[in-house]
Each structure stands twice: as C-alpha cells, then as structure tokens.
Write a protein that holds these residues in place. Structure first.
Motif, mmCIF file in Angstrom:
data_model
loop_
_atom_site.group_PDB
_atom_site.id
_atom_site.type_symbol
_atom_site.label_atom_id
_atom_site.label_comp_id
_atom_site.label_asym_id
_atom_site.label_seq_id
_atom_site.Cartn_x
_atom_site.Cartn_y
_atom_site.Cartn_z
ATOM 1 N N PRO A 133 0.830 -1.208 0.000
ATOM 2 C CA PRO A 133 0.000 0.000 0.000
ATOM 3 C C PRO A 133 0.860 1.251 0.000
ATOM 4 N N THR A 134 0.333 2.291 -0.623
ATOM 5 C CA THR A 134 1.116 3.528 -0.721
ATOM 6 C C THR A 134 0.669 4.578 0.275
ATOM 7 N N LYS B 128 -3.273 8.034 7.515
ATOM 8 C CA LYS B 128 -4.342 8.263 6.540
ATOM 9 C C LYS B 128 -5.212 7.012 6.386
ATOM 10 N N GLN B 129 -4.625 5.830 6.500
ATOM 11 C CA GLN B 129 -5.421 4.601 6.454
ATOM 12 C C GLN B 129 -6.382 4.559 7.635
ATOM 13 N N ALA C 123 -10.512 4.584 7.575
ATOM 14 C CA ALA C 123 -11.293 3.553 8.256
ATOM 15 C C ALA C 123 -12.303 4.196 9.211
ATOM 16 N N GLU C 124 -11.889 5.254 9.902
ATOM 17 C CA GLU C 124 -12.793 5.958 10.813
ATOM 18 C C GLU C 124 -13.959 6.589 10.042
ATOM 19 N N ILE C 125 -13.665 7.231 8.926
ATOM 20 C CA ILE C 125 -14.708 7.852 8.102
ATOM 21 C C ILE C 125 -15.677 6.790 7.589
ATOM 22 N N GLU C 126 -15.150 5.660 7.152
ATOM 23 C CA GLU C 126 -16.004 4.585 6.658
ATOM 24 C C GLU C 126 -16.924 4.077 7.770
ATOM 25 N N ASP D 54 3.394 12.614 0.283
ATOM 26 C CA ASP D 54 3.456 12.347 1.711
ATOM 27 C C ASP D 54 3.111 10.901 2.036
ATOM 28 N N GLU D 55 2.483 10.214 1.122
ATOM 29 C CA GLU D 55 1.952 8.899 1.397
ATOM 30 C C GLU D 55 2.918 7.820 0.942
ATOM 31 N N THR D 56 3.780 7.428 1.836
ATOM 32 C CA THR D 56 4.746 6.385 1.543
ATOM 33 C C THR D 56 4.625 5.282 2.575
ATOM 34 N N ASN D 57 5.358 4.247 2.396
ATOM 35 C CA ASN D 57 5.359 3.137 3.334
ATOM 36 C C ASN D 57 6.385 3.330 4.434
ATOM 37 N N SER D 58 6.726 4.554 4.755
ATOM 38 C CA SER D 58 7.797 4.811 5.714
ATOM 39 C C SER D 58 7.373 4.557 7.158
ATOM 40 N N ASP D 59 6.064 4.341 7.404
ATOM 41 C CA ASP D 59 5.596 4.076 8.777
ATOM 42 C C ASP D 59 5.933 2.665 9.200
#
Length: 66
Positions: free
Chosen positions: A6-7, A12-13, A17-20, A61-66
């Motif tokens: 995932p990117t 943000k994921q 999920a919270e919004i959904e 900003d959306e990378t797999n760096s987490d």
C-alpha cells in the motif's frame, strides 16, 4: 502478487477507516445521502481537475515509511 504494498501511510489509512465506520453508522441510524443531479460543466470539470492535481501533489506524503 507484485510485491508492491500500500502507498498510503498508516495515519491516513486509520482516518479513512474511521470515516467509513462513521458513514456506516450514519446510514444504519437512518441517515440519508442527498444526491444532486448536476450537469457536466466547465466549472465542475475545472474543479475536478484541480482536486485531482492537488491529490497527486499530496501523494508525495503517502509512503510506506511508517
């Protein structure tokens, strides 16, 4: 499988999920989504293009760096 993960970063994921979940709760409790019948116009097209361009800029900003 391509090995490409995932990117989106985890923050943000989690927000998505919270919004959904909140949307499901809203609809389950009788909430309704109003749909407007809009015509494709130049203004709508320009707004969409601006949104899409901004989204692509923010994607950095959306990378797999987490």
């Amino acid at each position: 499988m391509t090995g490409i993960g995932p990117t989106r970063n985890k923050t943000k994921q989690a927000k998505s999920a919270e919004i959904e979940l909140l949307t499901r709760d809203f609809l389950a409790n009788g909430g309704e989504i109003q749909r407007e019948d809009i015509r494709a116009t130049r203004q709508v097209d320009l707004t969409w293009r601006n949104y899409a361009a901004t989204a692509m800029e923010d994607a950095g900003d959306e990378t797999n760096s987490d």
